[in-house]
Scaffold this active site. Sequence first.
Site, PDB file in Angstrom:
ATOM      1  N   ASN A   9       0.830  -1.213   0.000  1.00 33.67           N
ATOM      2  CA  ASN A   9       0.000   0.000   0.000  1.00 33.67           C
ATOM      3  C   ASN A   9       0.856   1.251   0.000  1.00 33.67           C
ATOM      4  O   ASN A   9       0.336   2.350   0.156  1.00 33.67           O
ATOM      5  CB  ASN A   9      -0.898   0.031   1.252  1.00 33.67           C
ATOM      6  CG  ASN A   9      -1.899  -1.110   1.251  1.00 33.67           C
ATOM      7  OD1 ASN A   9      -2.466  -1.434   0.215  1.00 33.67           O
ATOM      8  ND2 ASN A   9      -2.076  -1.734   2.403  1.00 33.67           N
ATOM      9  N   ASP A  69       9.436  -6.268   1.287  1.00 30.71           N
ATOM     10  CA  ASP A  69       9.680  -5.770   2.635  1.00 30.71           C
ATOM     11  C   ASP A  69      11.066  -5.156   2.615  1.00 30.71           C
ATOM     12  O   ASP A  69      12.023  -5.761   2.121  1.00 30.71           O
ATOM     13  CB  ASP A  69       9.558  -6.860   3.701  1.00 30.71           C
ATOM     14  CG  ASP A  69       9.212  -6.222   5.054  1.00 30.71           C
ATOM     15  OD1 ASP A  69       8.139  -5.582   5.152  1.00 30.71           O
ATOM     16  OD2 ASP A  69      10.016  -6.324   5.990  1.00 30.71           O
ATOM     17  N   SER A  70      11.150  -3.957   3.107  1.00 29.50           N
ATOM     18  CA  SER A  70      12.395  -3.204   2.957  1.00 29.50           C
ATOM     19  C   SER A  70      12.579  -2.284   4.145  1.00 29.50           C
ATOM     20  O   SER A  70      11.683  -2.118   4.971  1.00 29.50           O
ATOM     21  CB  SER A  70      12.369  -2.409   1.641  1.00 29.50           C
ATOM     22  OG  SER A  70      11.159  -1.690   1.505  1.00 29.50           O
ATOM     23  N   PHE A 155      10.863   8.769  -1.521  1.00 30.43           N
ATOM     24  CA  PHE A 155       9.923   8.669  -0.394  1.00 30.43           C
ATOM     25  C   PHE A 155      10.729   8.204   0.822  1.00 30.43           C
ATOM     26  O   PHE A 155      11.951   8.030   0.743  1.00 30.43           O
ATOM     27  CB  PHE A 155       8.761   7.706  -0.702  1.00 30.43           C
ATOM     28  CG  PHE A 155       9.185   6.267  -0.847  1.00 30.43           C
ATOM     29  CD1 PHE A 155       9.742   5.795  -2.027  1.00 30.43           C
ATOM     30  CD2 PHE A 155       9.035   5.360   0.205  1.00 30.43           C
ATOM     31  CE1 PHE A 155      10.145   4.471  -2.160  1.00 30.43           C
ATOM     32  CE2 PHE A 155       9.427   4.025   0.078  1.00 30.43           C
ATOM     33  CZ  PHE A 155       9.987   3.589  -1.111  1.00 30.43           C
ATOM     34  N   TYR A 157      13.038   7.516   3.673  1.00 27.62           N
ATOM     35  CA  TYR A 157      14.273   8.106   4.182  1.00 27.62           C
ATOM     36  C   TYR A 157      15.159   8.677   3.064  1.00 27.62           C
ATOM     37  O   TYR A 157      16.309   9.035   3.319  1.00 27.62           O
ATOM     38  CB  TYR A 157      15.071   7.052   4.958  1.00 27.62           C
ATOM     39  CG  TYR A 157      14.352   6.505   6.174  1.00 27.62           C
ATOM     40  CD1 TYR A 157      14.458   7.129   7.418  1.00 27.62           C
ATOM     41  CD2 TYR A 157      13.558   5.358   6.083  1.00 27.62           C
ATOM     42  CE1 TYR A 157      13.797   6.627   8.535  1.00 27.62           C
ATOM     43  CE2 TYR A 157      12.888   4.847   7.195  1.00 27.62           C
ATOM     44  CZ  TYR A 157      13.020   5.488   8.409  1.00 27.62           C
ATOM     45  OH  TYR A 157      12.367   4.998   9.512  1.00 27.62           O
ATOM     46  N   ASP A 158      14.640   8.762   1.844  1.00 26.25           N
ATOM     47  CA  ASP A 158      15.496   9.157   0.714  1.00 26.25           C
ATOM     48  C   ASP A 158      16.185  10.499   0.904  1.00 26.25           C
ATOM     49  O   ASP A 158      17.330  10.675   0.488  1.00 26.25           O
ATOM     50  CB  ASP A 158      14.686   9.189  -0.595  1.00 26.25           C
ATOM     51  CG  ASP A 158      14.546   7.811  -1.210  1.00 26.25           C
ATOM     52  OD1 ASP A 158      15.440   6.968  -1.020  1.00 26.25           O
ATOM     53  OD2 ASP A 158      13.526   7.579  -1.890  1.00 26.25           O
ATOM     54  N   LYS A 178      17.759   6.584  -9.444  1.00 24.68           N
ATOM     55  CA  LYS A 178      17.516   5.874  -8.177  1.00 24.68           C
ATOM     56  C   LYS A 178      17.180   4.407  -8.468  1.00 24.68           C
ATOM     57  O   LYS A 178      17.716   3.499  -7.834  1.00 24.68           O
ATOM     58  CB  LYS A 178      16.382   6.525  -7.367  1.00 24.68           C
ATOM     59  CG  LYS A 178      16.134   5.736  -6.075  1.00 24.68           C
ATOM     60  CD  LYS A 178      14.958   6.152  -5.224  1.00 24.68           C
ATOM     61  CE  LYS A 178      14.775   5.099  -4.112  1.00 24.68           C
ATOM     62  NZ  LYS A 178      13.554   5.241  -3.334  1.00 24.68           N
ATOM     63  N   ARG A 184      15.811  -1.740  -4.186  1.00 23.55           N
ATOM     64  CA  ARG A 184      14.626  -2.291  -4.872  1.00 23.55           C
ATOM     65  C   ARG A 184      14.928  -2.575  -6.342  1.00 23.55           C
ATOM     66  O   ARG A 184      14.521  -3.606  -6.883  1.00 23.55           O
ATOM     67  CB  ARG A 184      13.471  -1.274  -4.746  1.00 23.55           C
ATOM     68  CG  ARG A 184      12.130  -1.755  -5.312  1.00 23.55           C
ATOM     69  CD  ARG A 184      10.988  -0.882  -4.813  1.00 23.55           C
ATOM     70  NE  ARG A 184      10.875  -0.967  -3.372  1.00 23.55           N
ATOM     71  CZ  ARG A 184      11.328  -0.006  -2.527  1.00 23.55           C
ATOM     72  NH1 ARG A 184      11.832   1.119  -2.981  1.00 23.55           N
ATOM     73  NH2 ARG A 184      11.250  -0.188  -1.224  1.00 23.55           N
TER      74      ARG A 184
HETATM   75  P1  ITT Z   1       3.797  -2.017   2.507  1.00 21.43           P
HETATM   76  O1  ITT Z   1       4.016  -2.974   3.682  1.00 21.43           O
HETATM   77  O2  ITT Z   1       2.351  -1.755   2.239  1.00 21.43           O
HETATM   78  O3  ITT Z   1       4.572  -2.430   1.286  1.00 21.43           O
HETATM   79  P2  ITT Z   1       5.393  -0.214   4.129  1.00 21.43           P
HETATM   80  O4  ITT Z   1       5.915   1.177   3.898  1.00 21.43           O
HETATM   81  O5  ITT Z   1       4.743  -0.480   5.477  1.00 21.43           O
HETATM   82  O6  ITT Z   1       4.399  -0.566   2.930  1.00 21.43           O
HETATM   83  P3  ITT Z   1       7.677  -1.852   4.815  1.00 21.43           P
HETATM   84  O7  ITT Z   1       7.097  -2.451   6.048  1.00 21.43           O
HETATM   85  O8  ITT Z   1       8.492  -2.718   3.899  1.00 21.43           O
HETATM   86  O9  ITT Z   1       6.543  -1.243   3.893  1.00 21.43           O
HETATM   87  O10 ITT Z   1       8.547  -0.577   5.263  1.00 21.43           O
HETATM   88  C1  ITT Z   1       9.452  -0.023   4.383  1.00 21.43           C
HETATM   89  C2  ITT Z   1       9.920   1.327   4.922  1.00 21.43           C
HETATM   90  O11 ITT Z   1      11.333   1.447   4.691  1.00 21.43           O
HETATM   91  C3  ITT Z   1       9.277   2.467   4.136  1.00 21.43           C
HETATM   92  O12 ITT Z   1       8.064   2.883   4.739  1.00 21.43           O
HETATM   93  C4  ITT Z   1      10.367   3.528   4.184  1.00 21.43           C
HETATM   94  O13 ITT Z   1      10.321   4.209   5.419  1.00 21.43           O
HETATM   95  C5  ITT Z   1      11.652   2.699   4.137  1.00 21.43           C
HETATM   96  N1  ITT Z   1      12.102   2.504   2.743  1.00 21.43           N
HETATM   97  C6  ITT Z   1      12.044   1.353   2.014  1.00 21.43           C
HETATM   98  N2  ITT Z   1      12.495   1.559   0.772  1.00 21.43           N
HETATM   99  C7  ITT Z   1      12.843   2.862   0.707  1.00 21.43           C
HETATM  100  C8  ITT Z   1      13.359   3.678  -0.315  1.00 21.43           C
HETATM  101  O14 ITT Z   1      13.568   3.207  -1.542  1.00 21.43           O
HETATM  102  N3  ITT Z   1      13.592   4.956  -0.027  1.00 21.43           N
HETATM  103  C9  ITT Z   1      13.363   5.455   1.190  1.00 21.43           C
HETATM  104  N4  ITT Z   1      12.853   4.764   2.214  1.00 21.43           N
HETATM  105  C10 ITT Z   1      12.594   3.464   1.978  1.00 21.43           C
END
Ligand code: ITT
Length: 199
Positions: A9, A69-70, A155, A157-158, A178, A184
């Site tokens: 989401n 998950d990231s 978005f 922490y970018d 990026k 990703r």
């Molecule tokens: P979904 O579970 O719905 O996919 P989420 O934002 O809750 O959305 P995560 O639990 O994987 O997903 O959290 C990932 C967080 O890590 C995300 O909200 C950012 O704060 C950070 N993040 C991940 N990838 C990023 C990126 O490419 N650039 C900046 N911050 C990133």
Amino acid sequence: MKRLVLASNNPGKLREFGEILAPFDFELLPQSAFDVSEAEEPHPTFVENALAKARHASAATGLPALADDSGLCVPALGGAPGVYSARYGGEPKSDARNNDKLLADLAALGEQADRRAHFFCVLVLLRHAQDPQPLIVEGEWHGEILHAARGAGGFGYDSLFLVPGLGLSSAELPAPQKNALSHRGQALAHLIDRLRSGQ
Ligand code: ITT
């Protein structure tokens, strides 16, 4: 396998999936199109949470599902925010609060703090909800945490993530750049390779 539900989401992630996968022959359907409820992410590892999200979306839609998950890991903070990246600043999720907390936590370590950090991404593709052989790929992107936000792209922490060698934050990079460098982007490149080689 061409029709995939994206088990996320997060609008930033969804945009990047669309950009990176545009040249490929996938029909990407966000889980919001099916009113999939938010999955629980109770696990201490990225891969377990990605599996939980993909399984939840696949079970709800009857389609193959791709989950991401990231997060950002800062060794000087014991790996935080890590799997808690989305909610580091508390509920409800807020990128601004997360960034404020990250800066405050590093400031508390003093001027000599080691500001190295990396983004990590695991992608899980399930062909169906009971798929015993999920396709799992990873990507990692190393950089440093700036002292103040820079840039308006991306978005999460970018705006605090300094990209080594470029002298720019990841929020200052044009989207294609990026996507070519990011955790990703790397994970998705591995996924495409695996799908092409039929593994
Ligand atoms: P979904 O579970 O719905 O996919 P989420 O934002 O809750 O959305 P995560 O639990 O994987 O997903 O959290 C990932 C967080 O890590 C995300 O909200 C950012 O704060 C950070 N993040 C991940 N990838 C990023 C990126 O490419 N650039 C900046 N911050 C990133």
